[in-house]
Design a protein around this motif. Structure first.
Motif, PDB file in Angstrom:
ATOM      1  N   GLU A 176       0.862  -1.190   0.000  1.00 42.44           N
ATOM      2  CA  GLU A 176       0.000   0.000   0.000  1.00 42.44           C
ATOM      3  C   GLU A 176       0.901   1.243   0.000  1.00 42.44           C
ATOM      4  OE1 GLU A 176      -3.532   1.875   2.737  1.00 42.44           O
ATOM      5  OE2 GLU A 176      -3.045  -0.232   2.957  1.00 42.44           O
ATOM      6  N   TYR A 177       0.557   2.189  -0.873  1.00 38.62           N
ATOM      7  CA  TYR A 177       1.386   3.384  -1.031  1.00 38.62           C
ATOM      8  C   TYR A 177       0.730   4.604  -0.385  1.00 38.62           C
ATOM      9  CZ  TYR A 177       3.912   0.596  -4.457  1.00 38.62           C
ATOM     10  OH  TYR A 177       4.655  -0.393  -5.061  1.00 38.62           O
ATOM     11  N   PHE A 178       1.548   5.450   0.204  1.00 41.16           N
ATOM     12  CA  PHE A 178       1.081   6.708   0.811  1.00 41.16           C
ATOM     13  C   PHE A 178       1.897   7.857   0.249  1.00 41.16           C
ATOM     14  CE2 PHE A 178       0.206   3.405   3.807  1.00 41.16           C
ATOM     15  CZ  PHE A 178      -0.962   3.769   4.454  1.00 41.16           C
ATOM     16  N   GLU A 179       1.229   9.001   0.036  1.00 37.01           N
ATOM     17  CA  GLU A 179       2.002  10.196  -0.325  1.00 37.01           C
ATOM     18  C   GLU A 179       2.737  10.720   0.899  1.00 37.01           C
ATOM     19  OE1 GLU A 179      -0.041  13.316  -2.301  1.00 37.01           O
ATOM     20  OE2 GLU A 179      -0.618  12.010  -3.961  1.00 37.01           O
ATOM     21  N   LYS A 180       2.030  10.734   2.032  1.00 36.99           N
ATOM     22  CA  LYS A 180       2.614  11.274   3.256  1.00 36.99           C
ATOM     23  C   LYS A 180       2.068  10.481   4.433  1.00 36.99           C
ATOM     24  CE  LYS A 180       2.984  15.947   3.980  1.00 36.99           C
ATOM     25  NZ  LYS A 180       2.692  17.273   4.575  1.00 36.99           N
ATOM     26  N   VAL A 205       2.713  -4.547   3.418  1.00 42.26           N
ATOM     27  CA  VAL A 205       3.855  -3.655   3.195  1.00 42.26           C
ATOM     28  C   VAL A 205       3.314  -2.236   3.004  1.00 42.26           C
ATOM     29  CG1 VAL A 205       5.798  -3.105   1.672  1.00 42.26           C
ATOM     30  CG2 VAL A 205       5.140  -5.503   2.026  1.00 42.26           C
ATOM     31  N   LEU A 206       3.882  -1.275   3.697  1.00 40.75           N
ATOM     32  CA  LEU A 206       3.523   0.134   3.512  1.00 40.75           C
ATOM     33  C   LEU A 206       4.734   0.870   2.948  1.00 40.75           C
ATOM     34  CD1 LEU A 206       1.681   0.904   6.907  1.00 40.75           C
ATOM     35  CD2 LEU A 206       0.767  -0.172   4.821  1.00 40.75           C
ATOM     36  N   VAL A 207       4.484   1.686   1.921  1.00 39.36           N
ATOM     37  CA  VAL A 207       5.552   2.477   1.288  1.00 39.36           C
ATOM     38  C   VAL A 207       5.077   3.923   1.247  1.00 39.36           C
ATOM     39  CG1 VAL A 207       6.902   2.840  -0.821  1.00 39.36           C
ATOM     40  CG2 VAL A 207       6.236   0.516  -0.169  1.00 39.36           C
ATOM     41  N   ALA A 208       5.940   4.855   1.641  1.00 43.26           N
ATOM     42  CA  ALA A 208       5.537   6.265   1.646  1.00 43.26           C
ATOM     43  C   ALA A 208       6.511   7.111   0.837  1.00 43.26           C
ATOM     44  CB  ALA A 208       5.468   6.784   3.079  1.00 43.26           C
ATOM     45  N   ASP A 209       5.974   8.191   0.214  1.00 37.96           N
ATOM     46  CA  ASP A 209       6.842   9.151  -0.481  1.00 37.96           C
ATOM     47  C   ASP A 209       7.562  10.042   0.530  1.00 37.96           C
ATOM     48  OD1 ASP A 209       5.782   8.212  -2.804  1.00 37.96           O
ATOM     49  OD2 ASP A 209       4.474   9.931  -3.167  1.00 37.96           O
TER      50      ASP A 209
END
Ligand code: BTN
Length: 250
Positions: free
Chosen positions: A9-13, A34-38
């Protein structure tokens, strides 16, 4: 057959991918989340430090593993360090490991790992956070001498999402290998570890700092050191929780 069913799962912030994943672990998120952030506004490092996580210049990710077997829990950081090193190598970037959780190039840190554990519904879980400086960045003054990026050191900028997939592939493979043969993973770790043979300053969580020669990384991930004083001091086994080992500048 892959050991994990990864769901990314992707997050901008976000405040911190580790903090959010620990919250989700308590709410029943499955192994392989899995979490991925910018960008992280409250990125965390080991020993209560913060982790500089500006938008667009790094890879900030966390992975949930549950349940974990307690025999292997101590090896999760070393396993992750090898996974990241191998993933970077597939992209033409070679790095060294500084015991226990830093990946370095040109003597400066470009990746840190924060493995945290918890218990939910009576079973232990691990949240493994990985932060990698990918692009040239204006580091704050306190970091400019000790931190670097892959781009600054090698001229290569790995594609972030491709790197996430490579790391997960290596992690999955090595995690399975570790169940059968943990010394294989440790041999991979030792082959990349630059700490052995160095003089390090050991800073116990309580007690007085001292200087020591790093002798070896043991199969359980501990660092065996011999204090410089007194002469003929007996070796001491260090676990990550007890020390912060820093190189002594000559
Ligand atoms: C360290 O160098 O002490 C560990 C740094 C770990 C940073 C990563 S970035 C993704 C994950 N979320 C966090 O808040 N920390 C880890």
């Amino acid at each position: 057959m892959p050991h994990f069913d990864f769901k990314i799962e992707y997050f901008e912030k976000i405040d911190s991918t580790n903090t959010e994943l620990k919250r989700r672990a308590q709410m029943g998120a499955p192994s392989g989340t899995v979490l991925v952030a910018d960008e992280q506004t409250a990125g965390r490092g080991r020993m209560g430090r913060s982790f500089f996580s500006p938008r667009g210049s790094g890879l900030y990710m966390s992975l949930l593993i549950r349940p974990i077997s307690l025999e292997n829990a101590g090896l999760i950081t070393t396993l992750t360090a090898v996974s990241v090193a191998r993933a970077l190598e597939t992209m033409g970037v070679s790095v060294h490991i500084k015991w226990i959780n830093d990946l370095v190039s040109g003597g400066k840190k470009l990746c840190g790992i924060l493995a945290e554990s918890g218990i939910a519904e009576g079973e232990p879980f691990a949240v493994i956070g990985i932060g990698i400086n990918l692009r040239k960045t204006a580091f704050p003054p306190e970091l400019s001498e000790i931190a670097t990026s892959i781009e600054s050191q090698t001229g290569i900028i790995p594609h972030r999402d491709q790197l996430v997939h490579e790391i997960l592939k290596e992690f999955s493979h090595l995690y399975e290998t570790m169940q059968i043969n943990s010394s294989f993973v440790m041999d991979e770790y030792r082959a990349r570890c630059m700490t052995i043979g160095q003089t390090v300053r050991v800073t116990p969580l309580s007690g007085t700092p001292y200087d020591a020669i790093a002798l070896s990384v043991e199969d359980d991930g501990t660092l065996l050191v011999r204090p410089l004083c007194p002469e003929n001091a007996s070796p001491i086994r260090l676990s990550s929780a007890e020390v912060s080992a820093r190189f002594i500048e000559n």
